[in-house]
Motif scaffolding. Sequence first.
Motif, PDB file in Angstrom:
ATOM      1  N   PRO A  43      36.351  54.028  35.754  1.00  0.00           N
ATOM      2  CA  PRO A  43      37.237  55.402  35.311  1.00  0.00           C
ATOM      3  C   PRO A  43      38.199  55.191  36.269  1.00  0.00           C
ATOM      4  O   PRO A  43      39.337  55.795  36.142  1.00  0.00           O
ATOM      5  CB  PRO A  43      36.107  56.276  35.587  1.00  0.00           C
ATOM      6  CG  PRO A  43      34.935  55.718  36.072  1.00  0.00           C
ATOM      7  CD  PRO A  43      35.066  54.407  35.836  1.00  0.00           C
ATOM      8  N   ALA A  44      38.194  54.969  37.659  1.00  0.00           N
ATOM      9  CA  ALA A  44      39.182  55.139  38.620  1.00  0.00           C
ATOM     10  C   ALA A  44      39.050  53.883  39.406  1.00  0.00           C
ATOM     11  O   ALA A  44      38.269  54.034  40.460  1.00  0.00           O
ATOM     12  CB  ALA A  44      39.020  56.441  39.474  1.00  0.00           C
ATOM     13  N   PRO A  45      39.717  52.903  39.161  1.00  0.00           N
ATOM     14  CA  PRO A  45      39.761  51.677  40.275  1.00  0.00           C
ATOM     15  C   PRO A  45      40.196  51.968  41.330  1.00  0.00           C
ATOM     16  O   PRO A  45      41.115  52.743  41.567  1.00  0.00           O
ATOM     17  CB  PRO A  45      40.347  50.616  39.148  1.00  0.00           C
ATOM     18  CG  PRO A  45      41.210  51.580  38.354  1.00  0.00           C
ATOM     19  CD  PRO A  45      40.548  52.861  37.950  1.00  0.00           C
ATOM     20  N   ILE A  46      39.824  51.418  42.448  1.00  0.00           N
ATOM     21  CA  ILE A  46      40.212  51.669  43.818  1.00  0.00           C
ATOM     22  C   ILE A  46      41.361  50.537  44.029  1.00  0.00           C
ATOM     23  O   ILE A  46      41.225  49.572  43.740  1.00  0.00           O
ATOM     24  CB  ILE A  46      39.017  51.430  44.601  1.00  0.00           C
ATOM     25  CG1 ILE A  46      38.203  52.400  44.440  1.00  0.00           C
ATOM     26  CG2 ILE A  46      39.715  51.639  46.238  1.00  0.00           C
ATOM     27  CD1 ILE A  46      36.708  52.119  45.393  1.00  0.00           C
ATOM     28  N   GLU A  47      42.827  51.030  44.644  1.00  0.00           N
ATOM     29  CA  GLU A  47      43.914  50.047  44.793  1.00  0.00           C
ATOM     30  C   GLU A  47      43.312  49.852  46.491  1.00  0.00           C
ATOM     31  O   GLU A  47      43.135  50.497  47.041  1.00  0.00           O
ATOM     32  CB  GLU A  47      45.013  51.073  44.628  1.00  0.00           C
ATOM     33  CG  GLU A  47      45.511  51.022  43.374  1.00  0.00           C
ATOM     34  CD  GLU A  47      46.752  51.469  43.109  1.00  0.00           C
ATOM     35  OE1 GLU A  47      47.635  51.269  43.941  1.00  0.00           O
ATOM     36  OE2 GLU A  47      46.833  52.548  42.054  1.00  0.00           O
ATOM     37  N   ASN A  48      43.795  48.326  46.372  1.00  0.00           N
ATOM     38  CA  ASN A  48      43.346  47.647  47.852  1.00  0.00           C
ATOM     39  C   ASN A  48      42.351  48.260  48.391  1.00  0.00           C
ATOM     40  O   ASN A  48      41.977  48.737  49.368  1.00  0.00           O
ATOM     41  CB  ASN A  48      44.484  48.187  48.713  1.00  0.00           C
ATOM     42  CG  ASN A  48      45.982  47.658  48.298  1.00  0.00           C
ATOM     43  OD1 ASN A  48      46.114  46.685  47.606  1.00  0.00           O
ATOM     44  ND2 ASN A  48      47.057  48.732  48.416  1.00  0.00           N
ATOM     45  N   PRO A  49      41.157  47.723  47.580  1.00  0.00           N
ATOM     46  CA  PRO A  49      39.740  48.162  48.108  1.00  0.00           C
ATOM     47  C   PRO A  49      39.284  47.567  49.487  1.00  0.00           C
ATOM     48  O   PRO A  49      39.664  46.242  49.714  1.00  0.00           O
ATOM     49  CB  PRO A  49      38.931  47.646  47.102  1.00  0.00           C
ATOM     50  CG  PRO A  49      39.383  46.521  46.476  1.00  0.00           C
ATOM     51  CD  PRO A  49      41.030  46.888  46.573  1.00  0.00           C
ATOM     52  N   THR A  50      38.471  48.202  50.197  1.00  0.00           N
ATOM     53  CA  THR A  50      37.760  47.648  51.280  1.00  0.00           C
ATOM     54  C   THR A  50      36.326  47.656  51.105  1.00  0.00           C
ATOM     55  O   THR A  50      36.117  48.187  50.239  1.00  0.00           O
ATOM     56  CB  THR A  50      38.214  48.410  52.491  1.00  0.00           C
ATOM     57  OG1 THR A  50      37.568  49.489  52.493  1.00  0.00           O
ATOM     58  CG2 THR A  50      39.631  48.284  52.910  1.00  0.00           C
ATOM     59  N   TRP A  51      35.565  47.093  51.803  1.00  0.00           N
ATOM     60  CA  TRP A  51      33.994  47.162  51.717  1.00  0.00           C
ATOM     61  C   TRP A  51      33.647  48.530  51.762  1.00  0.00           C
ATOM     62  O   TRP A  51      32.579  48.990  51.357  1.00  0.00           O
ATOM     63  CB  TRP A  51      33.618  46.294  52.702  1.00  0.00           C
ATOM     64  CG  TRP A  51      33.427  44.634  52.277  1.00  0.00           C
ATOM     65  CD1 TRP A  51      34.149  43.830  52.975  1.00  0.00           C
ATOM     66  CD2 TRP A  51      33.001  44.005  51.032  1.00  0.00           C
ATOM     67  NE1 TRP A  51      34.049  42.435  52.278  1.00  0.00           N
ATOM     68  CE2 TRP A  51      33.427  42.762  51.187  1.00  0.00           C
ATOM     69  CE3 TRP A  51      32.412  44.389  50.098  1.00  0.00           C
ATOM     70  CZ2 TRP A  51      33.005  41.785  50.174  1.00  0.00           C
ATOM     71  CZ3 TRP A  51      32.183  43.525  48.942  1.00  0.00           C
ATOM     72  CH2 TRP A  51      32.415  42.144  48.932  1.00  0.00           C
TER      73      TRP A  51
END
Length: 127
Positions: A43-51
Amino acid sequence: MAYKPPKQSLGGQIFDVLTLLALTVGALYIPLYLGLAGAAKTPAPIENPTWEALGQNANEQAQWAALGYTDPAAVNDMITARFDYSFSWSALVIMAVLVIGYFILVVRLSDKEYRDVIEERFGPKKK
């Protein structure tokens, strides 16, 4: 008199097998192609994800690394994916009508054969 089922030609048997195969494959894959089953939604992908943004602690990061994933962007879709568990009363009613209709169709089309087999097994119907 022993019941003798009707004979079917080789062409008819091949046609039946191919028809059943096509229906089986269609029943399994059409819902997937239409997006009705088996698909996880993000539903809401995280941009530039971190752990940390993905909610993964040090132990979980180590487990991902053991699986060969050291970059949080590589596992972003797997972690954030959610299955859609929505329920539809109309879909349930349609499915029930289809299943019951199929059962009635099978019984109606096979009625004569069923009666012949029962008569052979148990004798003619007593009035």
